[in-house]
Design a protein around this motif. Sequence first.
Motif, PDB file in Angstrom:
ATOM      1  N   GLN A 337       0.852  -1.300  -0.057  1.00  0.00           N
ATOM      2  CA  GLN A 337       0.015   0.066  -0.071  1.00  0.00           C
ATOM      3  C   GLN A 337       1.013   1.277  -0.083  1.00  0.00           C
ATOM      4  O   GLN A 337       0.547   2.401  -0.659  1.00  0.00           O
ATOM      5  CB  GLN A 337      -0.962   0.009   1.277  1.00  0.00           C
ATOM      6  CG  GLN A 337      -2.109  -0.948   1.286  1.00  0.00           C
ATOM      7  CD  GLN A 337      -2.772  -0.773   2.507  1.00  0.00           C
ATOM      8  OE1 GLN A 337      -2.437  -0.881   3.305  1.00  0.00           O
ATOM      9  NE2 GLN A 337      -4.454  -0.898   2.477  1.00  0.00           N
ATOM     10  N   ILE A 338       1.910   1.355   0.792  1.00  0.00           N
ATOM     11  CA  ILE A 338       2.771   2.503   1.068  1.00  0.00           C
ATOM     12  C   ILE A 338       3.490   2.581  -0.222  1.00  0.00           C
ATOM     13  O   ILE A 338       3.635   3.867  -0.866  1.00  0.00           O
ATOM     14  CB  ILE A 338       3.700   2.223   2.149  1.00  0.00           C
ATOM     15  CG1 ILE A 338       2.923   2.403   3.353  1.00  0.00           C
ATOM     16  CG2 ILE A 338       4.944   3.452   2.145  1.00  0.00           C
ATOM     17  CD1 ILE A 338       2.526   3.741   3.944  1.00  0.00           C
ATOM     18  N   PHE A 372       4.235  -0.584   8.603  1.00  0.00           N
ATOM     19  CA  PHE A 372       3.490   0.326   7.997  1.00  0.00           C
ATOM     20  C   PHE A 372       3.625   1.686   8.455  1.00  0.00           C
ATOM     21  O   PHE A 372       3.990   2.687   7.571  1.00  0.00           O
ATOM     22  CB  PHE A 372       1.793  -0.042   7.964  1.00  0.00           C
ATOM     23  CG  PHE A 372       0.918   0.661   7.421  1.00  0.00           C
ATOM     24  CD1 PHE A 372       0.639   0.628   6.178  1.00  0.00           C
ATOM     25  CD2 PHE A 372       0.278   1.616   8.317  1.00  0.00           C
ATOM     26  CE1 PHE A 372      -0.264   1.509   5.693  1.00  0.00           C
ATOM     27  CE2 PHE A 372      -0.904   2.290   7.665  1.00  0.00           C
ATOM     28  CZ  PHE A 372      -1.071   2.327   6.457  1.00  0.00           C
ATOM     29  N   TYR A 373       3.585   1.877   9.724  1.00  0.00           N
ATOM     30  CA  TYR A 373       3.726   3.263  10.295  1.00  0.00           C
ATOM     31  C   TYR A 373       5.203   3.841  10.499  1.00  0.00           C
ATOM     32  O   TYR A 373       5.421   5.169  10.360  1.00  0.00           O
ATOM     33  CB  TYR A 373       3.277   3.034  11.719  1.00  0.00           C
ATOM     34  CG  TYR A 373       1.741   3.093  11.869  1.00  0.00           C
ATOM     35  CD1 TYR A 373       0.843   4.186  11.239  1.00  0.00           C
ATOM     36  CD2 TYR A 373       0.840   1.630  12.123  1.00  0.00           C
ATOM     37  CE1 TYR A 373      -0.339   3.920  11.147  1.00  0.00           C
ATOM     38  CE2 TYR A 373      -0.361   1.735  11.782  1.00  0.00           C
ATOM     39  CZ  TYR A 373      -1.288   2.749  11.544  1.00  0.00           C
ATOM     40  OH  TYR A 373      -2.408   2.549  11.391  1.00  0.00           O
ATOM     41  N   GLU A 374       6.074   2.898  10.380  1.00  0.00           N
ATOM     42  CA  GLU A 374       7.623   3.204  10.158  1.00  0.00           C
ATOM     43  C   GLU A 374       7.874   4.009   8.815  1.00  0.00           C
ATOM     44  O   GLU A 374       8.553   5.027   8.733  1.00  0.00           O
ATOM     45  CB  GLU A 374       8.595   1.898  10.361  1.00  0.00           C
ATOM     46  CG  GLU A 374       9.968   2.551  10.360  1.00  0.00           C
ATOM     47  CD  GLU A 374      10.411   3.512  11.151  1.00  0.00           C
ATOM     48  OE1 GLU A 374       9.972   3.876  12.372  1.00  0.00           O
ATOM     49  OE2 GLU A 374      11.556   4.118  10.852  1.00  0.00           O
ATOM     50  N   ALA A 375       7.241   3.314   7.525  1.00  0.00           N
ATOM     51  CA  ALA A 375       7.280   3.914   6.377  1.00  0.00           C
ATOM     52  C   ALA A 375       6.545   5.282   6.505  1.00  0.00           C
ATOM     53  O   ALA A 375       7.128   6.014   5.709  1.00  0.00           O
ATOM     54  CB  ALA A 375       6.540   2.888   5.572  1.00  0.00           C
ATOM     55  N   ILE A 376       5.423   5.592   7.113  1.00  0.00           N
ATOM     56  CA  ILE A 376       4.694   6.609   7.184  1.00  0.00           C
ATOM     57  C   ILE A 376       5.761   7.598   7.661  1.00  0.00           C
ATOM     58  O   ILE A 376       5.575   8.964   7.238  1.00  0.00           O
ATOM     59  CB  ILE A 376       3.302   6.563   7.944  1.00  0.00           C
ATOM     60  CG1 ILE A 376       2.310   5.905   7.290  1.00  0.00           C
ATOM     61  CG2 ILE A 376       2.722   8.044   8.409  1.00  0.00           C
ATOM     62  CD1 ILE A 376       0.914   5.436   7.738  1.00  0.00           C
ATOM     63  N   LYS A 377       6.172   7.389   8.783  1.00  0.00           N
ATOM     64  CA  LYS A 377       7.132   8.459   9.517  1.00  0.00           C
ATOM     65  C   LYS A 377       8.356   8.745   8.630  1.00  0.00           C
ATOM     66  O   LYS A 377       8.791   9.921   8.813  1.00  0.00           O
ATOM     67  CB  LYS A 377       7.964   7.495  10.863  1.00  0.00           C
ATOM     68  CG  LYS A 377       8.545   8.397  11.681  1.00  0.00           C
ATOM     69  CD  LYS A 377       8.632   7.762  13.072  1.00  0.00           C
ATOM     70  CE  LYS A 377       9.776   6.599  13.292  1.00  0.00           C
ATOM     71  NZ  LYS A 377      11.045   6.901  12.945  1.00  0.00           N
ATOM     72  N   GLN A 378       8.664   7.880   7.580  1.00  0.00           N
ATOM     73  CA  GLN A 378       9.636   8.488   6.777  1.00  0.00           C
ATOM     74  C   GLN A 378       8.970   9.219   5.732  1.00  0.00           C
ATOM     75  O   GLN A 378      10.113   9.836   5.109  1.00  0.00           O
ATOM     76  CB  GLN A 378      10.305   7.257   5.958  1.00  0.00           C
ATOM     77  CG  GLN A 378      11.079   5.911   6.928  1.00  0.00           C
ATOM     78  CD  GLN A 378      12.163   6.503   7.462  1.00  0.00           C
ATOM     79  OE1 GLN A 378      13.096   7.285   6.977  1.00  0.00           O
ATOM     80  NE2 GLN A 378      12.478   5.820   8.659  1.00  0.00           N
TER      81      GLN A 378
END
Length: 584
Positions: A337-338, A372-378
């Motif tokens: 998704q990311i 998933f949230y680590e990718a959002i943080k990036q």
Amino acid sequence: MLLAILGLFCATCTASESLVKNGKCNSRIAILASEKEAFLMDRAAQAIADTVNAWSGVKIPIEKVERLPEEPAIILSTLDSLSPELKDNPSIYKAEFMDDQGFAIVPILNKVFIVSRTSRGVFNGAVYLRDFKIDGSKVNLILDAKPVYRTPWMKGRAVYLLNIWGHEPLYTVSDWKVILDSLAWYGFETVYFWTSGHFPSKKFPQTYKWADHHFDSTAESKIASVQDLAQIIEYGHQIGLRMYLGGGLGAWTGTGNLTSLKPETMKTGSGIAAMSLCPSHPESRKAIVEYYKEMYDALPKADGLYIELADEFGECVCEICSKPVDAFGSRQFGQSQITLVQEIAHTIWKDHPHAHFAFTNGYDEHKNDPAFYEAIKQMDNSKFEWMEARGSWEFPAAGGKLMPAPYFSKKQMKWKIWEIMPLSEQVEIANRLSKEGWFGMIADFSPGFSSGSLYGGVYGGSQSKLPVAIPFPVNKLPFALTYFVTREVMWDPTLTVEQVKERIQRRFFGAEAPAHLATDLWDLREILLVCSQSLKTSAEHAKLLESIEEHIREAENNASPKTLESLSIMKEAVDMIRKYTEPE
Ligand SMILES: [Zn+2]
């Protein structure tokens, strides 16, 4: 220089100005504005003039000027359009330090200035002045000229605007203009305008006017041309709203049909999963990217793209999506998704570098998905913003530790259907958002699904005796109160319930009105909310309605025009409840 000095001593200026004296106009509105700002400045002036006219019958003149008039006047101006000496007045230049939608209302000599960095800020100031600072009798209307400085604490003030449920697709461009006007009025800055299904894609004609799963549909769309959609965007810009195109990541109105429902491109999983696209399948990915690129190319003036991740359809458990990517439960599904979201943005930025992007998060499908949230943080490019859509306050960080949502993105907002929630909950949630440092909150505008009103607002079709009002009546209950509260808590999110009620009293009623009317208005909205869903009136509500009616009758005897206006909104709400509900 003279004005600058006098401005410093404005405590000696009169604290109120007479707008209407003995039934005659005693003021004027003067606009200092560039050609580009003229449309919204006119609207700002009109907001004040219409109110004066409605309350007194007097027409207050509006004029565009290059120099200030000698007479008493309300002056509307951006900072740039002021004369050098006014620009140097410290009471005025305080507005320089505020958000571009913040404003100052400042009395200097026989004038009251509404100033801001932008025309939208001036408009916000005019609405504030109209709401809070005019009162008096029909023949003597007074403007409270005490200084006000107001800047929005929440920088993210978005509306998730749905046009795909119930009777929503029947709204025309001009109907949407009425709604957009009201959203600017209530202090929002961005609109996520659902576009998929209405957009006549040439590459994917099967997505156009698509009816999904017996509920969302654009089959009868009245905004089904590029020209219509472009007009809506342009109008939003004229009134100071940032306009995003909206759609789903392979589900909802058309985007679930991008690959013509080819089985191998759809999600694998239980329930309705197979009605949405697998984010790992190359064919699905290609179609989604190309669709949104085509949409943006056709509507390049849009400020951004809003995409719902379609997690409501569940996680895909195909061979690729279900592959673990760490020891904490993260799977390839979230990663796909990311990377898909990134591919869409990367592709659109090639030709539209100004584009912003909003995506949803907070779903159960990712509650054990720290990757998933680590990718959002990036993804901390400021052109990305996130809409928490499922009541989550914390997300899992690397290693699985839960952290507050704003840890992952400084542009994390919370969405709720404020329209069907008690007002006190809205206030409490805003309090918490400010404490935790969220970027803002997102309202849901969806009159065909969830408006909490009796104007045909309940989705389902079984309650057909309700009147369907198009466009939705934004000057009546419940909208007028729900969105007033939304604005106040977006701008001042630490307000308590009691403080919000004080503002309701000042906004809706004149100084002569009994103090309990704010509570009556509040209660009436809550009753409306409950009975619009059940179409029943409980004995308790019936009793409360009687006492509210009694209060309305008492207040009417001595009511100012401001109070009368709100009493009439209340009376209509009582009548609606009586007409369309049955005793429980
Ligand atoms: Zn899959």
